[in-house]
Design a protein around this motif. Sequence first.
Motif, PDB file in Angstrom:
ATOM      1  N   GLU A 100       0.823  -1.229   0.000  1.00  0.00           N
ATOM      2  CA  GLU A 100       0.000   0.000   0.000  1.00  0.00           C
ATOM      3  C   GLU A 100       0.861   1.285   0.000  1.00  0.00           C
ATOM      4  O   GLU A 100       0.334   2.376  -0.137  1.00  0.00           O
ATOM      5  N   ASP A 101       2.173   1.135   0.140  1.00  0.00           N
ATOM      6  CA  ASP A 101       3.056   2.299   0.047  1.00  0.00           C
ATOM      7  C   ASP A 101       3.204   2.771  -1.400  1.00  0.00           C
ATOM      8  O   ASP A 101       3.722   3.858  -1.646  1.00  0.00           O
ATOM      9  N   PHE A 102       2.721   1.946  -2.342  1.00  0.00           N
ATOM     10  CA  PHE A 102       2.872   2.300  -3.751  1.00  0.00           C
ATOM     11  C   PHE A 102       1.563   2.648  -4.386  1.00  0.00           C
ATOM     12  O   PHE A 102       0.569   2.310  -4.361  1.00  0.00           O
TER      13      PHE A 102
END
Length: 108
Positions: free
Chosen positions: A106-108
Amino acid sequence: MHDKYPHEKPQEQGLHMCPDCTSELVQPMAWAEAEGHRWELHLECPNCRWEEEGIYDREQVDALEEKLDDGLAAILGDLQRLTQANMAADIERFMGALMADQILPEDF
């Protein structure tokens, strides 16, 4: 025109050298072609703000241009080395974060 520019004699140390503070960073701020394959230059030292307008022969201007080209090449080389060092540090931090499971999908 000769009365306006008293500095038509060759500068022995080269146009890149400041006669006041001996800095090797003198640069042309303005230039124009003059009579007899010579150039009218407005030179300025960034260190002490010395400046001069004069008419210089082609050999002097070519030597100044060579010094400026050498300086540009040195700056570009330093920029390339700094960019590579910064990218290597970024990659190392990213790899460390990956290994420590600190980066999630989810960091991307």
